[in-house]
Design a protein around this motif. Structure first.
Motif, PDB file in Angstrom:
ATOM      1  N   GLY A 124       0.851  -1.192   0.000  1.00  0.00           N
ATOM      2  CA  GLY A 124       0.000   0.000   0.000  1.00  0.00           C
ATOM      3  C   GLY A 124       0.880   1.232   0.000  1.00  0.00           C
ATOM      4  N   ALA A 125       1.688   1.364  -1.073  1.00  0.00           N
ATOM      5  CA  ALA A 125       2.668   2.461  -1.133  1.00  0.00           C
ATOM      6  C   ALA A 125       2.240   3.508  -2.147  1.00  0.00           C
ATOM      7  CB  ALA A 125       4.049   1.911  -1.485  1.00  0.00           C
ATOM      8  N   GLY A 126       1.557   4.532  -1.692  1.00  0.00           N
ATOM      9  CA  GLY A 126       1.263   5.692  -2.522  1.00  0.00           C
ATOM     10  C   GLY A 126       2.224   6.816  -2.149  1.00  0.00           C
TER      11      GLY A 126
ATOM     12  N   GLY B 283       4.793   5.718   0.684  1.00  0.00           N
ATOM     13  CA  GLY B 283       5.973   6.151  -0.067  1.00  0.00           C
ATOM     14  C   GLY B 283       7.002   6.824   0.823  1.00  0.00           C
TER      15      GLY B 283
ATOM     16  N   ASP C 295      -2.526  -6.477  -6.132  1.00  0.00           N
ATOM     17  CA  ASP C 295      -3.828  -6.175  -5.521  1.00  0.00           C
ATOM     18  C   ASP C 295      -3.984  -7.065  -4.288  1.00  0.00           C
ATOM     19  OD1 ASP C 295      -6.410  -5.834  -4.698  1.00  0.00           O
ATOM     20  OD2 ASP C 295      -7.251  -5.778  -6.716  1.00  0.00           O
ATOM     21  N   ALA C 296      -3.892  -6.414  -3.127  1.00  0.00           N
ATOM     22  CA  ALA C 296      -3.914  -7.155  -1.858  1.00  0.00           C
ATOM     23  C   ALA C 296      -5.248  -7.847  -1.609  1.00  0.00           C
ATOM     24  CB  ALA C 296      -3.595  -6.207  -0.705  1.00  0.00           C
TER      25      ALA C 296
ATOM     26  N   ASN D 145      -0.017  -0.994   4.924  1.00  0.00           N
ATOM     27  CA  ASN D 145      -0.425   0.417   4.937  1.00  0.00           C
ATOM     28  C   ASN D 145      -1.745   0.726   4.243  1.00  0.00           C
ATOM     29  OD1 ASN D 145       0.401   3.230   5.574  1.00  0.00           O
ATOM     30  ND2 ASN D 145       0.287   3.452   3.353  1.00  0.00           N
TER      31      ASN D 145
ATOM     32  N   THR E 184      -0.569   0.383   9.659  1.00  0.00           N
ATOM     33  CA  THR E 184      -1.212   1.700   9.685  1.00  0.00           C
ATOM     34  C   THR E 184      -2.713   1.497   9.863  1.00  0.00           C
ATOM     35  OG1 THR E 184       0.411   2.493   8.081  1.00  0.00           O
ATOM     36  CG2 THR E 184      -1.511   3.876   8.456  1.00  0.00           C
TER      37      THR E 184
ATOM     38  N   ALA F 186      -6.553   3.643  11.561  1.00  0.00           N
ATOM     39  CA  ALA F 186      -7.337   4.877  11.429  1.00  0.00           C
ATOM     40  C   ALA F 186      -8.228   5.053  12.654  1.00  0.00           C
ATOM     41  CB  ALA F 186      -8.186   4.802  10.167  1.00  0.00           C
TER      42      ALA F 186
ATOM     43  N   MET G 141     -11.857  -2.053  10.400  1.00  0.00           N
ATOM     44  CA  MET G 141     -10.646  -1.496  11.025  1.00  0.00           C
ATOM     45  C   MET G 141     -10.584  -1.874  12.510  1.00  0.00           C
ATOM     46  SD  MET G 141      -8.934  -0.158   8.567  1.00  0.00           S
ATOM     47  CE  MET G 141      -7.784   1.164   8.876  1.00  0.00           C
TER      48      MET G 141
ATOM     49  N   VAL H 108      -4.379  13.024   6.286  1.00  0.00           N
ATOM     50  CA  VAL H 108      -2.967  12.968   5.887  1.00  0.00           C
ATOM     51  C   VAL H 108      -2.784  13.720   4.567  1.00  0.00           C
ATOM     52  CG1 VAL H 108      -1.052  11.406   5.307  1.00  0.00           C
ATOM     53  CG2 VAL H 108      -2.821  10.655   6.922  1.00  0.00           C
TER      54      VAL H 108
ATOM     55  N   ASP I 291      -2.589  10.456  -3.197  1.00  0.00           N
ATOM     56  CA  ASP I 291      -3.153   9.276  -3.878  1.00  0.00           C
ATOM     57  C   ASP I 291      -4.381   8.700  -3.176  1.00  0.00           C
ATOM     58  OD1 ASP I 291      -1.272   9.358  -5.898  1.00  0.00           O
ATOM     59  OD2 ASP I 291       0.161   8.125  -4.786  1.00  0.00           O
ATOM     60  N   THR I 292      -4.633   9.117  -1.940  1.00  0.00           N
ATOM     61  CA  THR I 292      -5.806   8.579  -1.230  1.00  0.00           C
ATOM     62  C   THR I 292      -6.770   9.726  -0.922  1.00  0.00           C
ATOM     63  OG1 THR I 292      -4.563   8.676   0.851  1.00  0.00           O
ATOM     64  CG2 THR I 292      -4.598   6.562  -0.294  1.00  0.00           C
ATOM     65  N   LEU I 293      -6.472  10.497   0.140  1.00  0.00           N
ATOM     66  CA  LEU I 293      -7.356  11.623   0.471  1.00  0.00           C
ATOM     67  C   LEU I 293      -7.441  12.601  -0.696  1.00  0.00           C
ATOM     68  CD1 LEU I 293      -9.099  12.826   2.729  1.00  0.00           C
ATOM     69  CD2 LEU I 293      -7.108  14.160   3.434  1.00  0.00           C
TER      70      LEU I 293
HETATM   71  N1  LIG Z   1      -5.141   9.667   4.003  1.00  0.00           N
HETATM   72  C1  LIG Z   1      -5.762   9.951   5.131  1.00  0.00           C
HETATM   73  O1  LIG Z   1      -6.250  11.077   5.346  1.00  0.00           O
HETATM   74  C2  LIG Z   1      -5.846   8.893   6.232  1.00  0.00           C
HETATM   75  C3  LIG Z   1      -6.577   9.197   7.407  1.00  0.00           C
HETATM   76  C4  LIG Z   1      -6.648   8.225   8.411  1.00  0.00           C
HETATM   77  C5  LIG Z   1      -6.009   7.009   8.238  1.00  0.00           C
HETATM   78  N2  LIG Z   1      -5.306   6.739   7.084  1.00  0.00           N
HETATM   79  C6  LIG Z   1      -4.674   5.431   6.935  1.00  0.00           C
HETATM   80  O2  LIG Z   1      -3.430   5.606   6.256  1.00  0.00           O
HETATM   81  C7  LIG Z   1      -3.198   4.481   5.401  1.00  0.00           C
HETATM   82  C8  LIG Z   1      -2.972   4.960   3.987  1.00  0.00           C
HETATM   83  O3  LIG Z   1      -1.939   5.923   3.959  1.00  0.00           O
HETATM   84  P1  LIG Z   1      -2.032   7.166   2.958  1.00  0.00           P
HETATM   85  O4  LIG Z   1      -3.425   7.696   2.972  1.00  0.00           O
HETATM   86  O5  LIG Z   1      -0.914   8.078   3.263  1.00  0.00           O
HETATM   87  O6  LIG Z   1      -1.874   6.474   1.537  1.00  0.00           O
HETATM   88  P2  LIG Z   1      -0.599   6.234   0.588  1.00  0.00           P
HETATM   89  O7  LIG Z   1       0.491   5.590   1.319  1.00  0.00           O
HETATM   90  O8  LIG Z   1      -0.306   7.464  -0.190  1.00  0.00           O
HETATM   91  O9  LIG Z   1      -1.235   5.212  -0.460  1.00  0.00           O
HETATM   92  C9  LIG Z   1      -1.810   3.993  -0.100  1.00  0.00           C
HETATM   93  C10 LIG Z   1      -1.839   3.154  -1.341  1.00  0.00           C
HETATM   94  O10 LIG Z   1      -2.486   1.909  -1.045  1.00  0.00           O
HETATM   95  C11 LIG Z   1      -2.761   1.347  -2.282  1.00  0.00           C
HETATM   96  N3  LIG Z   1      -3.826   0.363  -2.222  1.00  0.00           N
HETATM   97  C12 LIG Z   1      -5.139   0.546  -2.004  1.00  0.00           C
HETATM   98  N4  LIG Z   1      -5.797  -0.609  -2.122  1.00  0.00           N
HETATM   99  C13 LIG Z   1      -4.875  -1.536  -2.434  1.00  0.00           C
HETATM  100  C14 LIG Z   1      -4.933  -2.908  -2.721  1.00  0.00           C
HETATM  101  N5  LIG Z   1      -6.103  -3.578  -2.740  1.00  0.00           N
HETATM  102  N6  LIG Z   1      -3.778  -3.577  -2.993  1.00  0.00           N
HETATM  103  C15 LIG Z   1      -2.601  -2.911  -3.005  1.00  0.00           C
HETATM  104  N7  LIG Z   1      -2.482  -1.608  -2.771  1.00  0.00           N
HETATM  105  C16 LIG Z   1      -3.603  -0.929  -2.493  1.00  0.00           C
HETATM  106  C17 LIG Z   1      -3.155   2.478  -3.235  1.00  0.00           C
HETATM  107  O11 LIG Z   1      -2.509   2.205  -4.456  1.00  0.00           O
HETATM  108  P3  LIG Z   1      -3.076   2.714  -5.892  1.00  0.00           P
HETATM  109  O12 LIG Z   1      -3.105   4.212  -5.787  1.00  0.00           O
HETATM  110  O13 LIG Z   1      -2.065   2.193  -6.867  1.00  0.00           O
HETATM  111  O14 LIG Z   1      -4.442   2.112  -6.061  1.00  0.00           O
HETATM  112  C18 LIG Z   1      -2.644   3.729  -2.509  1.00  0.00           C
HETATM  113  O15 LIG Z   1      -1.882   4.539  -3.336  1.00  0.00           O
HETATM  114  C19 LIG Z   1      -4.426   3.581   5.515  1.00  0.00           C
HETATM  115  O16 LIG Z   1      -4.151   2.531   6.418  1.00  0.00           O
HETATM  116  C20 LIG Z   1      -5.496   4.490   6.074  1.00  0.00           C
HETATM  117  O17 LIG Z   1      -6.442   3.783   6.852  1.00  0.00           O
HETATM  118  C21 LIG Z   1      -5.223   7.663   6.078  1.00  0.00           C
END
Ligand SMILES: NC(=O)c1ccc[n+]([C@@H]2O[C@H](COP(=O)([O-])OP(=O)(O)OC[C@H]3O[C@@H](n4cnc5c(N)ncnc54)[C@H](OP(=O)(O)O)[C@@H]3O)[C@@H](O)[C@H]2O)c1
Length: 252
Positions: free
Chosen positions: A12-14, A19, A63-64, A90, A141, A143, A160, A190, A194-196
């Motif tokens: 889960g490396a965005g 990343g 794809d996890a 992640n 990681t 939430a 979760m 965060v 790539d996510t939010l």
């Molecule tokens: N972002 C927020 O505001 C926030 C808030 C609270 C908690 N979190 C937690 O933080 C973690 C995510 O960190 P981040 O938001 O900073 O994201 P990130 O590290 O930038 O990216 C996470 C990556 O996970 C990949 N992913 C999603 N589904 C997948 C799957 N089925 N198989 C493989 N890879 C997959 C996506 O890849 P693709 O883009 O290639 O699909 C996405 O780019 C999560 O555990 C989340 O619950 C985030």
């Protein structure tokens, strides 16, 4: 590729936490293996940023949610790259707010598949390797949804919450065998394009503000610390939020 370096594996490396954690561990002397679902170009950019700085990294699309993907990656990395000393699970399982009536069986089950079953599968593949070396760290990681339910969060919060209990259960079995399991509650938004960023679209820039969202580089520093704690003082659970946010337990 054969490297003598220990491996940091992130599933889960965005461009957000995943990343930045890969970059932090690569700078610290690990070979970072970054896996994400779909964005080959985004993955390559993250890998290139690490290798162009003179550190080691490889990328895999995976794809996890699909059978055997995580298991095969763990075996491939252990065989061809090096021992996985630190793994980060992640990826999240946020599907947006949906009422009960709008939460289909498929949506509910997908939340569980991503939030709970996938880290279970990672642990099942990884623990025999770590146990044989009597050391290793698994960081998960998580939430706010792991700590409390909320409107529209039927799938996400249930799954979760399961992620958190899985970490506690893994800890009970593997801490006595020298393996550090740490559940990290990300209790705020965060700076993660790539996510939010994708969820908010063109509202993301304004939403981010200055430092009112979690900086993924700062989160990565915490992950580095967790993975290098002496075993006489392990953290099993930690929570992180920006200074402007009210913690989940004070929020009403
Ligand atoms: N972002 C927020 O505001 C926030 C808030 C609270 C908690 N979190 C937690 O933080 C973690 C995510 O960190 P981040 O938001 O900073 O994201 P990130 O590290 O930038 O990216 C996470 C990556 O996970 C990949 N992913 C999603 N589904 C997948 C799957 N089925 N198989 C493989 N890879 C997959 C996506 O890849 P693709 O883009 O290639 O699909 C996405 O780019 C999560 O555990 C989340 O619950 C985030």
């Amino acid at each position: 590729m054969v490297t003598r370096k220990p491996v940091f594996l992130v599933i889960g490396a965005g461009a957000g936490i995943g990343g930045h954690a890969a970059q932090r561990f690569a700078v610290g002397g690990y070979h970072a293996v970054l896996a994400r679902r779909s964005d080959a170009e985004g993955l390559q950019k993250l890998v290139d940023a690490i290798t162009e700085a003179g550190d080691e990294a490889s990328g895999r699309l995976l794809d996890a949610s699909l059978p055997d993907t995580i298991e095969e990656l763990v075996e491939e990395v252990e065989r061809d790259i090096g021992p996985i000393e630190v793994a980060l699970f992640n990826l999240g399982a946020q599907i947006g707010n949906r009422s009960l009536a709008d939460t289909s069986d498929r949506m509910f089950e997908l939340g569980w598949r991503l939030a709970t079953y996938a880290p279970f599968r990672l642990a099942r593949a990884l623990m025999p390797h770590m146990v044989s070396r009597e050391k290793g760290t698994l960081i998960v990681t998580s939430a706010t949804a792991a700590m409390r339910g909320n409107a529209g969060q039927h799938s996400h919060a249930a799954a979760m919450g399961g992620r958190r209990m899985l970490c506690q259960t893994l800890n009970a079995e593997f801490a006595p065998q020298g393996i550090h399991i740490s559940h990290v509650v990300i209790d705020g938004a965060v700076n993660a394009p790539d996510t939010l960023g994708k969820m908010l679209g063109d509202k993301f820039e304004a939403f981010k503000g200055e430092d009112g969202v979690l900086d993924p580089a700062a989160v990565a520093e915490t992950y580095w610390h967790l993975a290098h704690q002496p075993r006489s003082a392990w953290t099993h659970e930690v929570d992180l939020r920006p200074w402007t946010d009210v913690p989940w337990w004070n929020d009403n």
